[in-house]
Design a protein around this motif. Sequence first.
Motif, PDB file in Angstrom:
ATOM      1  N   TRP A   1       0.868  -1.185   0.000  1.00 57.88           N
ATOM      2  CA  TRP A   1       0.000   0.000   0.000  1.00 57.88           C
ATOM      3  C   TRP A   1       0.899   1.227   0.000  1.00 57.88           C
ATOM      4  CZ3 TRP A   1       0.053   3.969   3.517  1.00 57.88           C
ATOM      5  CH2 TRP A   1       0.834   3.748   4.671  1.00 57.88           C
ATOM      6  N   GLY A   2       0.373   2.339  -0.497  1.00 60.17           N
ATOM      7  CA  GLY A   2       1.128   3.584  -0.421  1.00 60.17           C
ATOM      8  C   GLY A   2       1.361   4.273  -1.750  1.00 60.17           C
ATOM      9  N   TYR A   3       1.159   3.549  -2.857  1.00 60.35           N
ATOM     10  CA  TYR A   3       1.265   4.160  -4.187  1.00 60.35           C
ATOM     11  C   TYR A   3      -0.035   3.930  -4.933  1.00 60.35           C
ATOM     12  CZ  TYR A   3       6.277   5.289  -4.535  1.00 60.35           C
ATOM     13  OH  TYR A   3       7.523   5.841  -4.390  1.00 60.35           O
ATOM     14  N   THR A   4      -0.459   4.938  -5.681  1.00 54.12           N
ATOM     15  CA  THR A   4      -1.650   4.829  -6.520  1.00 54.12           C
ATOM     16  C   THR A   4      -1.240   4.945  -7.980  1.00 54.12           C
ATOM     17  OG1 THR A   4      -2.927   5.895  -4.782  1.00 54.12           O
ATOM     18  CG2 THR A   4      -3.945   5.794  -6.964  1.00 54.12           C
ATOM     19  N   TYR A   5      -1.726   4.028  -8.805  1.00 53.70           N
ATOM     20  CA  TYR A   5      -1.437   4.057 -10.247  1.00 53.70           C
ATOM     21  C   TYR A   5      -2.330   5.106 -10.894  1.00 53.70           C
ATOM     22  CZ  TYR A   5      -1.222   2.317 -15.113  1.00 53.70           C
ATOM     23  OH  TYR A   5      -1.061   2.198 -16.468  1.00 53.70           O
ATOM     24  N   VAL A   6      -1.728   6.086 -11.555  1.00 55.88           N
ATOM     25  CA  VAL A   6      -2.530   7.179 -12.128  1.00 55.88           C
ATOM     26  C   VAL A   6      -2.400   7.294 -13.651  1.00 55.88           C
ATOM     27  CG1 VAL A   6      -2.600   8.558 -10.015  1.00 55.88           C
ATOM     28  CG2 VAL A   6      -0.684   8.839 -11.607  1.00 55.88           C
TER      29      VAL A   6
ATOM     30  N   SER B   1      -0.286   8.015   3.955  1.00 57.23           N
ATOM     31  CA  SER B   1      -1.195   8.474   5.016  1.00 57.23           C
ATOM     32  C   SER B   1      -2.026   7.304   5.543  1.00 57.23           C
ATOM     33  CB  SER B   1      -2.147   9.547   4.471  1.00 57.23           C
ATOM     34  OG  SER B   1      -3.024   8.953   3.515  1.00 57.23           O
ATOM     35  N   ARG B   2      -2.592   7.484   6.726  1.00 54.66           N
ATOM     36  CA  ARG B   2      -3.486   6.460   7.278  1.00 54.66           C
ATOM     37  C   ARG B   2      -4.701   6.281   6.364  1.00 54.66           C
ATOM     38  NH1 ARG B   2      -7.895   5.306  10.365  1.00 54.66           N
ATOM     39  NH2 ARG B   2      -7.629   3.665  11.946  1.00 54.66           N
TER      40      ARG B   2
ATOM     41  N   TYR C   1       1.726 -11.404   3.029  1.00 55.22           N
ATOM     42  CA  TYR C   1       2.618 -10.262   3.249  1.00 55.22           C
ATOM     43  C   TYR C   1       1.915  -8.969   2.850  1.00 55.22           C
ATOM     44  CZ  TYR C   1       6.310 -13.748   3.675  1.00 55.22           C
ATOM     45  OH  TYR C   1       7.075 -14.815   4.079  1.00 55.22           O
ATOM     46  N   TYR C   2       1.881  -8.010   3.775  1.00 58.48           N
ATOM     47  CA  TYR C   2       1.297  -6.693   3.499  1.00 58.48           C
ATOM     48  C   TYR C   2       2.368  -5.656   3.803  1.00 58.48           C
ATOM     49  CZ  TYR C   2      -2.351  -3.250   2.809  1.00 58.48           C
ATOM     50  OH  TYR C   2      -3.110  -2.211   2.303  1.00 58.48           O
ATOM     51  N   GLN C   3       2.806  -4.928   2.750  1.00 59.49           N
ATOM     52  CA  GLN C   3       4.022  -4.136   2.839  1.00 59.49           C
ATOM     53  C   GLN C   3       3.796  -2.650   2.565  1.00 59.49           C
ATOM     54  OE1 GLN C   3       6.926  -6.927   0.376  1.00 59.49           O
ATOM     55  NE2 GLN C   3       4.805  -7.256  -0.214  1.00 59.49           N
ATOM     56  N   ILE C   4       4.527  -1.802   3.287  1.00 60.94           N
ATOM     57  CA  ILE C   4       4.565  -0.379   2.937  1.00 60.94           C
ATOM     58  C   ILE C   4       5.364  -0.268   1.648  1.00 60.94           C
ATOM     59  CG2 ILE C   4       5.322   1.926   3.602  1.00 60.94           C
ATOM     60  CD1 ILE C   4       5.294   1.003   6.526  1.00 60.94           C
ATOM     61  N   HIS C   5       4.761   0.324   0.622  1.00 59.38           N
ATOM     62  CA  HIS C   5       5.432   0.413  -0.676  1.00 59.38           C
ATOM     63  C   HIS C   5       6.444   1.554  -0.659  1.00 59.38           C
ATOM     64  CE1 HIS C   5       4.756  -0.233  -5.283  1.00 59.38           C
ATOM     65  NE2 HIS C   5       6.030  -0.247  -4.935  1.00 59.38           N
ATOM     66  N   SER C   6       7.728   1.184  -0.701  1.00 57.39           N
ATOM     67  CA  SER C   6       8.831   2.135  -0.743  1.00 57.39           C
ATOM     68  C   SER C   6       8.833   3.085   0.460  1.00 57.39           C
ATOM     69  CB  SER C   6       8.790   2.938  -2.049  1.00 57.39           C
ATOM     70  OG  SER C   6      10.039   3.530  -2.293  1.00 57.39           O
TER      71      SER C   6
ATOM     72  N   GLY D   1       7.982  10.044   6.013  1.00 59.38           N
ATOM     73  CA  GLY D   1       7.727  10.032   7.465  1.00 59.38           C
ATOM     74  C   GLY D   1       6.925   8.846   7.953  1.00 59.38           C
ATOM     75  N   VAL D   2       6.775   7.826   7.102  1.00 61.78           N
ATOM     76  CA  VAL D   2       5.859   6.727   7.444  1.00 61.78           C
ATOM     77  C   VAL D   2       6.321   5.923   8.663  1.00 61.78           C
ATOM     78  CG1 VAL D   2       6.871   4.998   5.870  1.00 61.78           C
ATOM     79  CG2 VAL D   2       4.422   4.889   6.442  1.00 61.78           C
ATOM     80  N   LEU D   3       7.632   5.839   8.873  1.00 61.43           N
ATOM     81  CA  LEU D   3       8.130   5.037   9.994  1.00 61.43           C
ATOM     82  C   LEU D   3       7.961   5.748  11.339  1.00 61.43           C
ATOM     83  CD1 LEU D   3      11.396   3.518   8.429  1.00 61.43           C
ATOM     84  CD2 LEU D   3       9.134   2.469   8.630  1.00 61.43           C
ATOM     85  N   GLU D   4       7.543   7.020  11.273  1.00 59.14           N
ATOM     86  CA  GLU D   4       7.289   7.777  12.504  1.00 59.14           C
ATOM     87  C   GLU D   4       5.820   8.149  12.644  1.00 59.14           C
ATOM     88  OE1 GLU D   4       9.866  10.957  11.605  1.00 59.14           O
ATOM     89  OE2 GLU D   4      11.665   9.983  12.386  1.00 59.14           O
ATOM     90  N   ASN D   5       5.014   7.727  11.678  1.00 62.63           N
ATOM     91  CA  ASN D   5       3.591   8.079  11.682  1.00 62.63           C
ATOM     92  C   ASN D   5       2.827   7.075  12.556  1.00 62.63           C
ATOM     93  OD1 ASN D   5       0.843   8.413  11.057  1.00 62.63           O
ATOM     94  ND2 ASN D   5       1.317   9.208   9.019  1.00 62.63           N
ATOM     95  N   GLN D   6       2.589   7.464  13.801  1.00 62.57           N
ATOM     96  CA  GLN D   6       2.031   6.522  14.763  1.00 62.57           C
ATOM     97  C   GLN D   6       0.645   6.027  14.362  1.00 62.57           C
ATOM     98  OE1 GLN D   6       4.401   5.646  17.094  1.00 62.57           O
ATOM     99  NE2 GLN D   6       3.053   3.890  17.331  1.00 62.57           N
ATOM    100  N   ALA D   7      -0.133   6.885  13.710  1.00 61.10           N
ATOM    101  CA  ALA D   7      -1.482   6.477  13.277  1.00 61.10           C
ATOM    102  C   ALA D   7      -1.400   5.349  12.258  1.00 61.10           C
ATOM    103  CB  ALA D   7      -2.232   7.672  12.691  1.00 61.10           C
TER     104      ALA D   7
END
Length: 321
Positions: A87-92, A109-110, A129-134, A140-146
């Motif tokens: 998750w984290g990228y949208t194909y446009v 973002s959350r 497996y569910y991964q943060i994409h890049s 700031g994703v590794l500090e985004n507590q939400a």
Amino acid sequence: MEHSLKTKIGLGLAALGRPEYINIRPTSLNDKTQETFKNNALSVLDEAYHLGVRYFDTAPSYGKGEAFLKEWDANNKYPDAILGTKWGYTYVANWELGYNGKHEIKEHSREKLVEQWQVSKHMMPNLKYYQIHSATFDSGVLENQAVLNKLHQIQKETGLKIGITTSGANQKEVIEAALKVKINGNCLFDSFQVTYNVFEQSTFSVLKTVLNLDKTVIIKEALANGRVFKNEAFQHYTNAYTIIEALSLKYKVGVDAIALRFVMDNLQPTYVLSGASNKTQLIQNLKALDFSFTKAELQELQSLTVSSNNYWDERSALLWN
């Protein structure tokens, strides 16, 4: 020829799910309609499973890649197929050939996590497996507590392995930071998908640490987006091409199998992904399972590493095609 083999070859759908991708492609499908791509993707997935591949990796930004994999999985219901998405990228680019602009937009973002999870969760129960994409420091994703709390909730409710994927010259630092992310005293991340190949070896030691922690390591871009193949545009790799081609002749396999086998013998990750865009490429890639390097050959290939900054500057200059 049997080998005691740790690493398995998985199939990544980046080139199967969308009509254009960052790569050096000697040949390309002439017909780039969605129907042709879907038929090709389903046929490559069938072939991969038939040939023993069990891990399949996709993302919402791979055009229709997630939809193709979901349909294939639903049609076959193989109990031993293992799926991973992100998750984290949208194909446009919306399947527009020669699209002028970024083909995918990053948003860590959350809200984006919740939106994409609503689609991806339908790949259960084979989704593992569910991964943060890049994951990057910039987003700031590794500090985004939400976001981290939501990922932990998904992990708790589903048993999924939560992971990150990395790109860029500071992959090593991002992985080190991710290993420090803890919720209730436990490390949040179970898997790490990283670019690693004969030219980009900067993450070797940190990935060995990750493997020693009994976490999953998935290697992408083992062929350096096609740069392992002899190319007049990359004169600085002339020595590398000579070494790789000599091994290719010795083992009677393609350059692609040499590049994949290097990752398998040198790093011994959990999975290394084939990025095959057709059955022929897939069959060639899987020949990496048929041999292994001598210690001297491995050392010679280790010597081909280049500076991370140079590698990633070069990659960012590659064209979508």
